[in-house]
Design a protein around this motif. Sequence first.
Motif, PDB file in Angstrom:
ATOM      1  N   SER A   1      32.148  41.380  48.169  1.00 58.41           N
ATOM      2  CA  SER A   1      30.792  40.973  48.535  1.00 58.41           C
ATOM      3  C   SER A   1      30.437  39.711  47.769  1.00 58.41           C
ATOM      4  N   GLY A   2      29.506  38.962  48.334  1.00 54.85           N
ATOM      5  CA  GLY A   2      29.082  37.719  47.701  1.00 54.85           C
ATOM      6  C   GLY A   2      28.123  36.965  48.595  1.00 54.85           C
ATOM      7  N   PRO A   3      27.643  35.823  48.138  1.00 55.79           N
ATOM      8  CA  PRO A   3      26.739  35.007  48.946  1.00 55.79           C
ATOM      9  C   PRO A   3      27.414  34.530  50.229  1.00 55.79           C
ATOM     10  N   THR A   4      26.600  34.151  51.193  1.00 56.28           N
ATOM     11  CA  THR A   4      27.123  33.630  52.456  1.00 56.28           C
ATOM     12  C   THR A   4      28.057  32.438  52.200  1.00 56.28           C
ATOM     13  N   GLY A   5      29.212  32.459  52.822  1.00 57.37           N
ATOM     14  CA  GLY A   5      30.165  31.369  52.672  1.00 57.37           C
ATOM     15  C   GLY A   5      31.126  31.518  51.513  1.00 57.37           C
ATOM     16  N   SER A   6      31.024  32.616  50.758  1.00 57.55           N
ATOM     17  CA  SER A   6      31.865  32.777  49.565  1.00 57.55           C
ATOM     18  C   SER A   6      33.062  33.695  49.790  1.00 57.55           C
ATOM     19  N   ALA A   7      33.264  34.186  51.009  1.00 56.50           N
ATOM     20  CA  ALA A   7      34.315  35.184  51.253  1.00 56.50           C
ATOM     21  C   ALA A   7      35.695  34.682  50.854  1.00 56.50           C
ATOM     22  N   GLY A   8      36.006  33.435  51.140  1.00 57.08           N
ATOM     23  CA  GLY A   8      37.313  32.894  50.795  1.00 57.08           C
ATOM     24  C   GLY A   8      37.541  32.879  49.295  1.00 57.08           C
TER      25      GLY A   8
ATOM     26  N   VAL B   1      35.002  44.002  44.398  1.00 60.10           N
ATOM     27  CA  VAL B   1      34.782  42.749  43.660  1.00 60.10           C
ATOM     28  C   VAL B   1      33.522  42.117  44.218  1.00 60.10           C
ATOM     29  N   ALA B   2      32.542  41.888  43.336  1.00 61.92           N
ATOM     30  CA  ALA B   2      31.249  41.356  43.778  1.00 61.92           C
ATOM     31  C   ALA B   2      30.932  40.058  43.039  1.00 61.92           C
ATOM     32  N   LEU B   3      30.448  39.090  43.790  1.00 64.82           N
ATOM     33  CA  LEU B   3      29.968  37.824  43.231  1.00 64.82           C
ATOM     34  C   LEU B   3      28.465  37.763  43.484  1.00 64.82           C
ATOM     35  N   SER B   4      27.678  37.643  42.421  1.00 61.81           N
ATOM     36  CA  SER B   4      26.221  37.654  42.556  1.00 61.81           C
ATOM     37  C   SER B   4      25.716  36.286  43.015  1.00 61.81           C
ATOM     38  N   PRO B   5      24.466  36.195  43.447  1.00 54.58           N
ATOM     39  CA  PRO B   5      23.894  34.878  43.791  1.00 54.58           C
ATOM     40  C   PRO B   5      23.920  33.895  42.628  1.00 54.58           C
ATOM     41  N   ARG B   6      23.964  34.404  41.398  1.00 54.38           N
ATOM     42  CA  ARG B   6      24.048  33.535  40.219  1.00 54.38           C
ATOM     43  C   ARG B   6      25.498  33.252  39.842  1.00 54.38           C
ATOM     44  N   LEU B   7      26.439  33.667  40.719  1.00 50.10           N
ATOM     45  CA  LEU B   7      27.869  33.404  40.542  1.00 50.10           C
ATOM     46  C   LEU B   7      28.462  34.168  39.366  1.00 50.10           C
ATOM     47  N   ALA B   8      27.952  35.366  39.119  1.00 54.94           N
ATOM     48  CA  ALA B   8      28.513  36.247  38.102  1.00 54.94           C
ATOM     49  C   ALA B   8      29.417  37.276  38.787  1.00 54.94           C
ATOM     50  N   TRP B   9      30.527  37.596  38.133  1.00 53.19           N
ATOM     51  CA  TRP B   9      31.517  38.489  38.722  1.00 53.19           C
ATOM     52  C   TRP B   9      31.387  39.898  38.155  1.00 53.19           C
ATOM     53  N   LEU B  10      31.512  40.888  39.047  1.00 47.42           N
ATOM     54  CA  LEU B  10      31.470  42.296  38.662  1.00 47.42           C
ATOM     55  C   LEU B  10      32.588  43.028  39.396  1.00 47.42           C
ATOM     56  N   LEU B  11      33.366  43.814  38.656  1.00 50.33           N
ATOM     57  CA  LEU B  11      34.427  44.617  39.253  1.00 50.33           C
ATOM     58  C   LEU B  11      34.076  46.091  39.141  1.00 50.33           C
ATOM     59  N   LYS B  12      34.356  46.835  40.186  1.00 50.79           N
ATOM     60  CA  LYS B  12      34.328  48.289  40.117  1.00 50.79           C
ATOM     61  C   LYS B  12      35.747  48.762  40.340  1.00 50.79           C
ATOM     62  N   MET B  13      36.314  49.414  39.336  1.00 47.55           N
ATOM     63  CA  MET B  13      37.709  49.809  39.394  1.00 47.55           C
ATOM     64  C   MET B  13      37.880  51.051  40.260  1.00 47.55           C
ATOM     65  N   GLU B  14      39.122  51.349  40.607  1.00 52.36           N
ATOM     66  CA  GLU B  14      39.423  52.526  41.422  1.00 52.36           C
ATOM     67  C   GLU B  14      38.979  53.820  40.748  1.00 52.36           C
ATOM     68  N   ASN B  15      38.951  53.846  39.419  1.00 57.31           N
ATOM     69  CA  ASN B  15      38.530  55.043  38.693  1.00 57.31           C
ATOM     70  C   ASN B  15      37.024  55.084  38.463  1.00 57.31           C
TER      71      ASN B  15
ATOM     72  N   GLY C   1      30.797  38.361  34.233  1.00 52.03           N
ATOM     73  CA  GLY C   1      29.830  37.280  34.108  1.00 52.03           C
ATOM     74  C   GLY C   1      30.254  36.025  34.845  1.00 52.03           C
ATOM     75  N   ARG C   2      29.682  34.917  34.430  1.00 56.61           N
ATOM     76  CA  ARG C   2      29.931  33.632  35.085  1.00 56.61           C
ATOM     77  C   ARG C   2      31.112  32.913  34.437  1.00 56.61           C
ATOM     78  N   GLU C   3      31.704  32.019  35.205  1.00 58.59           N
ATOM     79  CA  GLU C   3      32.799  31.197  34.685  1.00 58.59           C
ATOM     80  C   GLU C   3      32.267  30.291  33.579  1.00 58.59           C
ATOM     81  N   GLN C   4      33.009  30.236  32.467  1.00 56.43           N
ATOM     82  CA  GLN C   4      32.622  29.401  31.337  1.00 56.43           C
ATOM     83  C   GLN C   4      33.840  28.644  30.832  1.00 56.43           C
TER      84      GLN C   4
END
Length: 250
Positions: A142-149, A172-186, A193-196
């Motif tokens: 999931s993520g903002p429009t246009g971010s699927a690739g 795998v989720a990308l927030s509107p603020r471009l922060a990354w969140l993973l939910k693992m299989e378990n 967070g964001r790229e730094q």
Amino acid sequence: MWHKPRLMTAVSDLLLLAGGVALLVAAVIWGAPRLRLFPLNEVLVTHELREVRHSDVQQVLSALLHGNFFTVSPEAIRLSLEQLPWVRRAEVWRKWPARIEVRIEEQQAAAHWGDGQGELVNTFGEVFSAPLTREQPLPRLSGPTGSAGEVLRRYAEFAQLLKPVGVLPAHVALSPRLAWLLKMENGMLVELGREQAKAPIRVRLQRFVEYYPSLSETRHGRPIAVDMRYPNGFALRFPASAVQEVKGKK
């Protein structure tokens, strides 16, 4: 030339002949449907279809295959086929003397997309809508429009980094603020967070992999979330019940 009657006569005859040929060709093309000339005898789909239903293809073709070899529109057929679920691209062309050939490139689903409204992501990172025809263990992105690739590319990178611990991201989720969140299989959440520049996402996830074996050995049990947004460390969150139980034993 005006003083050469024979030459003028020859030129006149040539022009008349060319005009007659042009009229003949026009008459054949215009009159072919009415004279039932050049009928279509065959439609060939050149590739085996796995996801696209043959009945849907037949319905499109039966609606558009009117007329003869010259009057059928390959472009109209192509556009209609590309509206079908699971069709990424179609090519249609005439094959002399009486055949239409169709090549269909099917979508290849790589992941679910968004909030579960039937959208998928293909292997090119394009979002499309289609019902799954069989059970497939696909992750959710999931993520903002246009971010699927970009989200798909990152999923592949994260999955590769997580191989040593044997647990893959289920979401795998990308927030509107471009922060990354993973939910693992378990079920464990990993906040990246964001790229730094000083603490790239890749480095933070590698740190998670390094410490992952010890996360289940904490006195509170396995954490429900790991916050990797810190440059040189991480924070753990545990179920409230586990924390209360530990507090009661003190």
